[in-house]
Design a protein around this motif. Sequence first.
Motif, PDB file in Angstrom:
ATOM      1  N   LEU A  58       3.951 -30.570   3.048  1.00  0.00           N
ATOM      2  CA  LEU A  58       3.719 -31.801   2.289  1.00  0.00           C
ATOM      3  C   LEU A  58       2.353 -31.791   1.615  1.00  0.00           C
ATOM      4  O   LEU A  58       2.208 -32.223   0.464  1.00  0.00           O
ATOM      5  N   MET A  59       1.343 -31.284   2.304  1.00  0.00           N
ATOM      6  CA  MET A  59       0.001 -31.245   1.731  1.00  0.00           C
ATOM      7  C   MET A  59      -0.096 -30.249   0.581  1.00  0.00           C
ATOM      8  O   MET A  59      -0.855 -30.450  -0.369  1.00  0.00           O
ATOM      9  N   THR A  60       0.678 -29.168   0.644  1.00  0.00           N
ATOM     10  CA  THR A  60       0.719 -28.226  -0.475  1.00  0.00           C
ATOM     11  C   THR A  60       1.267 -28.908  -1.719  1.00  0.00           C
ATOM     12  O   THR A  60       0.755 -28.722  -2.838  1.00  0.00           O
ATOM     13  N   LEU A 107      -6.264 -30.526   4.602  1.00  0.00           N
ATOM     14  CA  LEU A 107      -5.069 -30.943   5.329  1.00  0.00           C
ATOM     15  C   LEU A 107      -4.044 -29.817   5.423  1.00  0.00           C
ATOM     16  O   LEU A 107      -3.307 -29.717   6.421  1.00  0.00           O
ATOM     17  N   VAL A 108      -3.974 -28.971   4.406  1.00  0.00           N
ATOM     18  CA  VAL A 108      -3.128 -27.776   4.503  1.00  0.00           C
ATOM     19  C   VAL A 108      -3.616 -26.904   5.657  1.00  0.00           C
ATOM     20  O   VAL A 108      -2.828 -26.406   6.470  1.00  0.00           O
ATOM     21  N   GLY A 109      -4.935 -26.727   5.747  1.00  0.00           N
ATOM     22  CA  GLY A 109      -5.498 -25.924   6.822  1.00  0.00           C
ATOM     23  C   GLY A 109      -5.221 -26.501   8.195  1.00  0.00           C
ATOM     24  O   GLY A 109      -4.925 -25.765   9.148  1.00  0.00           O
ATOM     25  N   ILE A 110      -5.295 -27.824   8.324  1.00  0.00           N
ATOM     26  CA  ILE A 110      -4.990 -28.469   9.606  1.00  0.00           C
ATOM     27  C   ILE A 110      -3.540 -28.206  10.004  1.00  0.00           C
ATOM     28  O   ILE A 110      -3.243 -27.893  11.165  1.00  0.00           O
ATOM     29  N   GLY A 111      -2.630 -28.322   9.051  1.00  0.00           N
ATOM     30  CA  GLY A 111      -1.229 -28.049   9.352  1.00  0.00           C
ATOM     31  C   GLY A 111      -0.997 -26.601   9.746  1.00  0.00           C
ATOM     32  O   GLY A 111      -0.325 -26.308  10.749  1.00  0.00           O
ATOM     33  N   GLU A 112      -1.576 -25.668   8.987  1.00  0.00           N
ATOM     34  CA  GLU A 112      -1.333 -24.253   9.257  1.00  0.00           C
ATOM     35  C   GLU A 112      -1.967 -23.794  10.566  1.00  0.00           C
ATOM     36  O   GLU A 112      -1.595 -22.749  11.110  1.00  0.00           O
ATOM     37  N   ALA A 113      -2.908 -24.571  11.092  1.00  0.00           N
ATOM     38  CA  ALA A 113      -3.528 -24.230  12.373  1.00  0.00           C
ATOM     39  C   ALA A 113      -2.516 -24.232  13.513  1.00  0.00           C
ATOM     40  O   ALA A 113      -2.734 -23.598  14.548  1.00  0.00           O
ATOM     41  N   ALA A 146       6.633 -26.687  -5.938  1.00  0.00           N
ATOM     42  CA  ALA A 146       7.771 -25.795  -5.676  1.00  0.00           C
ATOM     43  C   ALA A 146       7.564 -24.976  -4.405  1.00  0.00           C
ATOM     44  O   ALA A 146       8.520 -24.681  -3.674  1.00  0.00           O
ATOM     45  N   PHE A 147       6.330 -24.616  -4.118  1.00  0.00           N
ATOM     46  CA  PHE A 147       6.050 -23.837  -2.913  1.00  0.00           C
ATOM     47  C   PHE A 147       6.059 -24.702  -1.660  1.00  0.00           C
ATOM     48  O   PHE A 147       6.457 -24.246  -0.580  1.00  0.00           O
ATOM     49  N   GLY A 148       5.630 -25.941  -1.756  1.00  0.00           N
ATOM     50  CA  GLY A 148       5.547 -26.785  -0.573  1.00  0.00           C
ATOM     51  C   GLY A 148       6.875 -27.359  -0.113  1.00  0.00           C
ATOM     52  O   GLY A 148       7.112 -27.492   1.097  1.00  0.00           O
TER      53      GLY A 148
END
Length: 450
Positions: A120-122, A140-146, A202-204
Amino acid sequence: MTLAASRLPRGRDALAPRDALAPRDALAPGDGFSASCGYRRYVLGLLLIVMTLNYADRYVIGILLPQIKIDLALSDTQIGFITGAAFTVFYALLGVPIASLADRRSRRRIIAAALALWSLMTCLCGLARSFAQLAVFRVLVGIGEAGCTPPSHSLISDYFSPKERAMAMAVLGLGSSVGVFVAFLIGGWITDAYGWRVTLVAFGAPGVLIALVVYLTLRDPPRGHSEGLEVAEKAPRMYPAFRSLWSKGTFRYMVLGGSLYGMVSTALLAWLPSFYTRTHGLEVAAVGTWLAFTKALPHAAGTLLGGLLASRLAKYGAKPPIYLCAAVQALAAPFYALVLLAPDPTAALLWLIVPACVGVMQGPVLFATIQGVAEVRTRAVASALMILIINLISGVIGPQSVGVASDLLAGSLGANSLGVSLLIVSVTCSVGSAALFYLASRSIEQDLQH
């Protein structure tokens, strides 16, 4: 730690997947949980998809930077922050508490929630109208990917025995290669046709659907399942776990060696598209297509080859796979110079194949070694601590140092400042990485006994 059965196999069995992914009817060591060979492969395949999305969403921004720089009027220092610190600091720092949670709670739920968040953040990154907005969404992308890699490594370790583990890690590691391939190839095409904002949306979007699949179909095995262990105690808290791991020379030197390789990798992934457009005058779509085949595919081949070579070298003890890590970093160093100094763009792109393939061979050995020296109940934390250190060093310093150096050298070197900055970082860090991996080989046998 009190275990109802023998401890994790040590020595060569801790790293040697000689019969990697060999068919078996089930893994049922007496803990009431069983998984067919087909389901184990499904789990590995699903986690590979998750890992692919993780890296695609993370690195697609590299191919978008030429357009983003113009659209949002960013300096190279700001771009270095967006690709480095904005993502990496929270990604690395939050990975440890999330991993500690994964050692106690459902890894399935953590992976599903993390995937949904970063996807979603992407999408929201594509809606950013300023440097500040883009930076916040990247955080926020980084927090999710953690919440992706540590629980995934922990699950792989519980689904695949020590003899299978390095090869399973190599397959999981393909997610980085496939993700970068998709980011550069598909991202370049979409960007050329529709612009950088549509590309990010499209990627997210697909990740939200895959998160639902993870939540509904992934099963969480008992801790220590693949070794037939029954873990009687709860996972230790983070600081005791970190103190235990850091006391082992193998952990320290492997992680620091991986950090220096990571500086090279993150700097190149962030800046190579800009290097080829600025220095050689190539179009974004052309650069994306070229890098998909000269960077991402060799990266995938090197990941698999590293796992296969490590599994064969492990027959001769725990040291030879780590010697491989040192050797490939030393081999890659001169080829980075050829890439960044070649006057012809085709040559500069083709020379990239060699270091892209050999440099990454350290990955499966690094992951399997860290899991091998960690206690069963601290595997997710061990993975997260590895990611924390590697990313704080590589993710923050790598892209940012290149951006700052490029701005400082621009007055004297003009368009060549970016290439020279990349050259300094890549060659220096590759040689340093080789030295640190060699130091890790000197303590591995002792650390596998404790």
